[in-house]
Design a protein around this motif. Structure first.
Motif, PDB file in Angstrom:
ATOM      1  N   GLY A 182      16.659 -56.034 -45.704  1.00 12.81           N
ATOM      2  CA  GLY A 182      16.842 -56.891 -46.875  1.00 12.81           C
ATOM      3  C   GLY A 182      15.519 -57.306 -47.493  1.00 12.81           C
ATOM      4  N   ALA A 183      14.542 -57.623 -46.644  1.00 11.25           N
ATOM      5  CA  ALA A 183      13.225 -58.010 -47.158  1.00 11.25           C
ATOM      6  C   ALA A 183      12.557 -56.838 -47.877  1.00 11.25           C
ATOM      7  N   LEU A 184      12.735 -55.633 -47.363  1.00 11.21           N
ATOM      8  CA  LEU A 184      12.136 -54.460 -48.000  1.00 11.21           C
ATOM      9  C   LEU A 184      12.773 -54.187 -49.361  1.00 11.21           C
ATOM     10  N   TYR A 185      14.098 -54.251 -49.427  1.00 13.24           N
ATOM     11  CA  TYR A 185      14.779 -54.033 -50.707  1.00 13.24           C
ATOM     12  C   TYR A 185      14.391 -55.110 -51.725  1.00 13.24           C
ATOM     13  N   LEU A 186      14.287 -56.348 -51.258  1.00 17.01           N
ATOM     14  CA  LEU A 186      13.887 -57.434 -52.152  1.00 17.01           C
ATOM     15  C   LEU A 186      12.452 -57.241 -52.633  1.00 17.01           C
ATOM     16  N   GLY A 187      11.568 -56.874 -51.691  1.00 13.41           N
ATOM     17  CA  GLY A 187      10.181 -56.644 -52.067  1.00 13.41           C
ATOM     18  C   GLY A 187      10.029 -55.501 -53.048  1.00 13.41           C
ATOM     19  N   HIS A 188      10.845 -54.449 -52.867  1.00 11.20           N
ATOM     20  CA  HIS A 188      10.772 -53.322 -53.795  1.00 11.20           C
ATOM     21  C   HIS A 188      11.280 -53.720 -55.181  1.00 11.20           C
TER      22      HIS A 188
END
Length: 435
Positions: A182-188
């Motif tokens: 989730g953090a990776l998708y949000l960061g992207h």
């Protein structure tokens, strides 16, 4: 005069001091709750390993979020209600019956600004620091309120159970892997994390959930050596092949008797030619089975994570995949697994990357039918489902419930699929457009 006398009364100032103290406590509880729930456990772990006692305590008390939040909320509500009661009594003494409304207005503003917004804003901005500083005091709050919180937890579960809701006291709202994803998708989405970095990390996280069957090279596309072929033909095949390791079979393609490494083959043939004195004629006596290495078979249900560990442990890069009946299904290499993390790996012998996606001027995409759905999703940032099929061709066949003919068009999952080429019962090329 009465109002002035009341203002100078000692009780008045004690009450005012008590209200201010309770507001400070309320701000502490609000900020602590926000800091301890928003703080990154990874960063707290790093601080704890560097010797931070507060970070270590914060890690310990956040293991049971339900008890933590229950204790903090209990303390926060106690001080807020007590502060409101004191303020009501004070303003009633000063202004009579109208003091109730005035006390409500003043306390609402004070609590909102100084006990909620201000401490929570600081806690969000400096979550790990605030959590480390607040943890030693919150530990005592949890110990003091432990009996009441335990009783409240039991009561809440009983009430939820009457509505058919089962509360798991040891459950986590999100698994660690889901939090990272989730953090990776949000960061992207916010432009902080590059797509390639996101895909690499997610690819590494998914290795334990995916099997070799999903990424193996199917047997229909495997290049193999027939042990009964002429040695010169075997040499020509190895020289023309882009692969350094080729399975060796005898009789039927399912009967794999070894794996031929191009380096072993060339060394053995060179030695035979130079030492026999017959020159190239000596190749007629060459037996390819003598230099073949023992085949390494793996079940198709092996996870990619386990298979990569096996490759590293056995110091091998090549394995043949079999089903539950021992039938040959395909092959997998260490490079195939690494490509699931870093993307397509091409070397100087690859004239064109496998399963390349080409875009037409009209905005369509031409893809190989054997391309996996996961690779297409990663390449184009799509979200086609891959639970029913591994490849694009398999997805079309599954949704169509038939073997499509050339030029047939299907629309599903928000995409338009057109079959461009077919070989026997296999779809070899498709044109895809996102609607």
């Amino acid at each position: 005069m009465e109002a002035t006398g009341a203002a100078l009364d000692v009780t008045f100032w004690i009450t005012v001091g008590a209200i201010l103290g309770l507001l400070v406590l309320s701000g502490f509880f609000s900020g602590s709750e926000t800091a301890l729930t928003a703080a990154s456990r990874g960063k707290l772990r790093t601080q704890a390993e560097k010797g931070s006692h507060g970070a270590e305590m914060a890690l310990r008390i956040t293991e049971d979020n339900e008890r933590l939040i229950g204790s903090v909320l209990l303390g926060n509500n106690l001080v807020n209600i007590l502060a409101a009661s004191l303020a009501t009594a004070l303003f009633t003494r000063l202004f009579g019956e109208s003091g109730v409304a005035l006390a409500t207005l003043v306390m609402t503003l004070l609590v909102l600004i100084f006990a909620e917004v201000l401490p929570k804003t600081y806690a969000i901005t400096n979550a790990e620091t605030a959590a480390s500083r607040a943890a030693p005091l919150i530990v005592w709050v949890i110990r003091i309120f432990a009996p009441v919180v335990s009783a409240v937890r039991v009561l809440v579960r009983l009430i939820l159970r009457t509505f058919g809701v089962q509360a798991d006291p040891d459950g986590h709202i999100l698994a660690v892997r889901e939090e990272i994803a989730g953090a990776l998708y949000l960061g992207h989405s916010e432009g902080v994390v590059e797509k390639e970095d996101r895909d690499r990390i997610l690819g590494a996280l998914d290795l334990g959930d995916r099997t070799v069957e999903e990424i193996m090279l199917h047997r229909s596309r495997m290049e193999m050596i027939n042990a009964d072929d002429d040695p010169q033909a075997i040499l020509d095949q190895c020289l023309k092949s882009n692969h350094t390791r080729l399975p060796l079979y005898q009789g039927e393609p399912d009967n794999i008797i070894g794996v031929v490494h191009a380096r072993d083959l060339l060394r053995a043939m060179h030695k035979l030619v130079t030492e026999s004195g017959k020159g190239a004629a000596a190749l007629t006596d060459f037996d390819v089975r003598a230099i073949a290495r023992a085949p390494y078979f793996v079940p198709e249900t092996t996870t990619l994570d386990d298979q990569m560990r096996q490759f590293l442990r056995k110091r091998s890069h090549f394995a043949l995949v079999v089903d539950e009946y021992g039938g040959l299904q395909g092959l997998i290499t260490l490079e195939d697994i690494l490509e699931e993390i870093v993307g397509e790996i091409a070397d100087e012998f690859d004239t064109e990357a496998d399963h390349i996606v080409r875009r037409t001027p009209e905005g369509d995409y031409i893809v190989d039918g054997a391309m996996t759905i996961r690779d297409l999703n990663r390449a184009l940032d799509w979200s086609l489902p891959d639970d029913a099929a591994n490849t694009i061709a398999g997805l079309v066949i599954h949704e169509a419930q038939m073997i499509p003919a050339v030029d047939q068009v299907f629309i599903f999952h928000g995409f338009r699929f057109q079959v461009l080429a077919r070989k026997d019962n296999r779809i070899t090329r498709l044109k895809i457009r996102k609607l």
